[in-house]
Each structure stands twice: as structure tokens, then as C-alpha cells.
Write a protein that holds these residues in place. Structure first.
Motif, PDB file in Angstrom:
ATOM      1  N   LEU A  82      -7.624   3.767  42.622  1.00 38.61           N
ATOM      2  CA  LEU A  82      -6.723   2.812  43.273  1.00 38.61           C
ATOM      3  C   LEU A  82      -7.305   2.296  44.590  1.00 38.61           C
ATOM      4  N   ALA A  83      -7.913   3.181  45.351  1.00 37.78           N
ATOM      5  CA  ALA A  83      -8.533   2.755  46.614  1.00 37.78           C
ATOM      6  C   ALA A  83      -9.702   1.811  46.345  1.00 37.78           C
ATOM      7  N   GLY A  84     -10.518   2.138  45.353  1.00 35.02           N
ATOM      8  CA  GLY A  84     -11.628   1.259  44.990  1.00 35.02           C
ATOM      9  C   GLY A  84     -11.145  -0.097  44.513  1.00 35.02           C
ATOM     10  N   TRP A  85     -10.097  -0.099  43.683  1.00 31.10           N
ATOM     11  CA  TRP A  85      -9.539  -1.344  43.170  1.00 31.10           C
ATOM     12  C   TRP A  85      -9.008  -2.204  44.318  1.00 31.10           C
ATOM     13  N   GLY A  94     -14.293  -9.811  37.836  1.00 32.72           N
ATOM     14  CA  GLY A  94     -13.147  -9.949  36.959  1.00 32.72           C
ATOM     15  C   GLY A  94     -12.329  -8.664  36.970  1.00 32.72           C
ATOM     16  N   SER A  95     -11.160  -8.707  36.375  1.00 33.65           N
ATOM     17  CA  SER A  95     -10.248  -7.564  36.395  1.00 33.65           C
ATOM     18  C   SER A  95     -10.874  -6.310  35.785  1.00 33.65           C
ATOM     19  N   ARG A  96     -11.478  -6.457  34.597  1.00 34.25           N
ATOM     20  CA  ARG A  96     -12.100  -5.290  33.946  1.00 34.25           C
ATOM     21  C   ARG A  96     -13.224  -4.712  34.784  1.00 34.25           C
ATOM     22  N   GLU A  97     -14.084  -5.596  35.276  1.00 41.61           N
ATOM     23  CA  GLU A  97     -15.214  -5.128  36.085  1.00 41.61           C
ATOM     24  C   GLU A  97     -14.734  -4.455  37.362  1.00 41.61           C
ATOM     25  N   VAL A 101     -15.784  -0.685  38.378  1.00 42.67           N
ATOM     26  CA  VAL A 101     -16.434  -0.365  39.660  1.00 42.67           C
ATOM     27  C   VAL A 101     -15.556   0.581  40.465  1.00 42.67           C
ATOM     28  N   ALA A 102     -14.251   0.359  40.453  1.00 39.79           N
ATOM     29  CA  ALA A 102     -13.330   1.217  41.214  1.00 39.79           C
ATOM     30  C   ALA A 102     -13.333   2.642  40.687  1.00 39.79           C
ATOM     31  N   VAL A 103     -13.353   2.803  39.375  1.00 39.91           N
ATOM     32  CA  VAL A 103     -13.323   4.143  38.783  1.00 39.91           C
ATOM     33  C   VAL A 103     -14.654   4.867  38.973  1.00 39.91           C
ATOM     34  N   ALA A 155     -21.086   0.083  27.686  1.00 42.78           N
ATOM     35  CA  ALA A 155     -21.413  -0.562  26.408  1.00 42.78           C
ATOM     36  C   ALA A 155     -20.230  -1.405  25.921  1.00 42.78           C
ATOM     37  N   ARG A 156     -19.019  -0.878  26.058  1.00 42.03           N
ATOM     38  CA  ARG A 156     -17.827  -1.625  25.651  1.00 42.03           C
ATOM     39  C   ARG A 156     -17.642  -2.857  26.530  1.00 42.03           C
ATOM     40  N   LEU A 157     -17.852  -2.721  27.832  1.00 39.83           N
ATOM     41  CA  LEU A 157     -17.752  -3.876  28.724  1.00 39.83           C
ATOM     42  C   LEU A 157     -18.753  -4.947  28.317  1.00 39.83           C
ATOM     43  N   ASP A 158     -19.980  -4.547  28.007  1.00 41.71           N
ATOM     44  CA  ASP A 158     -20.993  -5.513  27.577  1.00 41.71           C
ATOM     45  C   ASP A 158     -20.557  -6.229  26.302  1.00 41.71           C
ATOM     46  N   ARG A 159     -19.993  -5.498  25.333  1.00 43.97           N
ATOM     47  CA  ARG A 159     -19.513  -6.122  24.098  1.00 43.97           C
ATOM     48  C   ARG A 159     -18.380  -7.096  24.389  1.00 43.97           C
ATOM     49  N   LEU A 160     -17.467  -6.712  25.266  1.00 47.96           N
ATOM     50  CA  LEU A 160     -16.351  -7.588  25.621  1.00 47.96           C
ATOM     51  C   LEU A 160     -16.836  -8.844  26.340  1.00 47.96           C
ATOM     52  N   ARG A 161     -17.859  -8.729  27.150  1.00 45.96           N
ATOM     53  CA  ARG A 161     -18.415  -9.895  27.856  1.00 45.96           C
ATOM     54  C   ARG A 161     -18.940 -10.906  26.855  1.00 45.96           C
ATOM     55  N   GLU A 162     -19.507 -10.408  25.749  1.00 46.02           N
ATOM     56  CA  GLU A 162     -20.068 -11.307  24.730  1.00 46.02           C
ATOM     57  C   GLU A 162     -18.978 -12.050  23.980  1.00 46.02           C
ATOM     58  N   THR A 163     -17.816 -11.416  23.803  1.00 48.17           N
ATOM     59  CA  THR A 163     -16.773 -12.023  22.975  1.00 48.17           C
ATOM     60  C   THR A 163     -15.648 -12.666  23.767  1.00 48.17           C
ATOM     61  N   GLN A 164     -15.421 -12.216  24.987  1.00 49.35           N
ATOM     62  CA  GLN A 164     -14.287 -12.717  25.778  1.00 49.35           C
ATOM     63  C   GLN A 164     -14.734 -13.043  27.189  1.00 49.35           C
ATOM     64  N   PRO A 165     -14.180 -14.071  27.767  1.00 51.06           N
ATOM     65  CA  PRO A 165     -14.476 -14.331  29.186  1.00 51.06           C
ATOM     66  C   PRO A 165     -13.747 -13.316  30.059  1.00 51.06           C
ATOM     67  N   MET A 166     -14.283 -13.056  31.226  1.00 50.63           N
ATOM     68  CA  MET A 166     -13.667 -12.101  32.159  1.00 50.63           C
ATOM     69  C   MET A 166     -12.527 -12.788  32.776  1.00 50.63           C
TER      70      MET A 166
END
Length: 166
Positions: A82-85, A94-97, A101-103, A155-166
Motif C-alpha cells: 500500500l505504501a509503495g502504491w 499503468g495500474s498493473r505495473e 512495483v509496489a509489491v 511473465a504474466r504481465l508481459d503476456r498481458l502487455r501483448e494482448t491488452q493496453p495498460m
């Protein structure tokens, strides 16, 4: 010199390094120095982890209570993310990134330095041995949790970047 003037030397070194890096970013020597410091950082991290393992082997966690372990879990799973976020709210991430980074953030090994510094500056109600045990447990839990989950999450974030915009 900063500490002689009553300042915090750790922050002064950080600010100085940032200023030097910004001034010399385009210089070819910067890349060589960056690679070297990366290698030194990995070696020192390995040395600190070895010493941390020796501390645990010699009973460093013997003062850990269930309350200390629960505190470590709350810090690791709730407070730090939460502090990082919150610290990244105005970033261009973007929200996911931002959540990733926060976690995962910076390494928790610095917590050992901060605890040593704090114990040298002020007395605490909680015994030093218990504080060392809680911080050590937090760092070890972070290493295990983040070591297991970082690869699949990235790896999941990279896959999501390919299919969905942030």
C-alpha cells in the motif's frame, strides 16, 4: 561531511550518486561503471544473505514470537504494497505495473541497515533481539515469497502487455 554537519549520510550518498549519474549518463565510462556496480551489488547481496543465514543458524529467530511473525506478514503483504502504491500514484505507470512495483519494490535487505541505525540512535520498548528476529523473518519471508512469485508474475504481465493496453 554530511554527518559532521548533523545530516543523514546514507541519504547524502544517494543524492550524490543520483547527481553524478545524471551528469555523466551519456559518457561511455558510465556503462562500464554501471555494470561493475551491478556485479558488486550482487556479490554484497550474496554476502549479506550468507551472514543472514549464519545469524538464523545461530538462533537469530529464537526471539521471534507469533506477534512478531504476524507483524512481519502484515508489513510484507499489506503495509509495504500500500505504501509503495501510494508513492507511485503520480507516476506514469499503468495500474498493473504500479501494483507490481509496489509489491516487489526494492530489496528488503536495507531493512537490516535501517534497524541497526535506529537501534544506535534510540532505545525501543521491544527488546533488540526481538526486533532483529522480526526484521530477519520479514527479509527471509520476502526473499522466499518474492523469489517464488516474481518470475511467473512478470511473465504474466508481459503476456498481458501483448494482448491488452495498460
Amino acid at each position: 561531511m554530511t554527518e559532521l554537519a548533523g545530516g543523514y549520510g546514507f541519504l547524502a550518498v544517494f543524492v550524490t550518486a543520483c547527481a553524478i549519474r545524471a551528469a555523466e549518463r551519456a559518457h561511455g565510462y558510465h556503462n562500464v561503471l554501471h555494470d561493475f556496480t551491478g556485479q558488486v551489488e550482487r556479490l554484497l547481496t550474496a554476502a549479506v544473505l550468507f551472514l543472514l543465514g549464519a545469524f538464523v543458524a545461530l538462533g537469530g529467530l529464537s526471539a521471534l514470537s507469533w506477534r512478531g511473525a504476524a507483524t512481519a506478514c502484515v508489513v510484507l503483504l499489506v503495509i509495504r504494497p500500500l505504501a509503495g502504491w501510494a508513492g507511485l500514484l503520480r507516476s506514469s505507470l499503468g495500474s498493473r505495473e504500479r501494483w507490481i512495483v509496489a509489491v516487489y519494490g526494492v530489496r528488503g535487505i536495507g531493512s537490516l541497515y535501517y534497524l541497526a541505525y535506529a537501534l544506535g540512535q534510540h532505545g525501543f520498548v521491544v527488546p533488540e533481539r526481538e526486533l532483529w528476529a522480526v526484521v530477519t523473518f520479514t527479509v527471509l519471508a520476502s526473499i522466499v515469497l518474492h523469489g517464488i512469485t516474481a518470475g511467473p508474475i512478470i511473465a504474466r504481465l508481459d503476456r498481458l502487455r501483448e494482448t491488452q493496453p495498460m
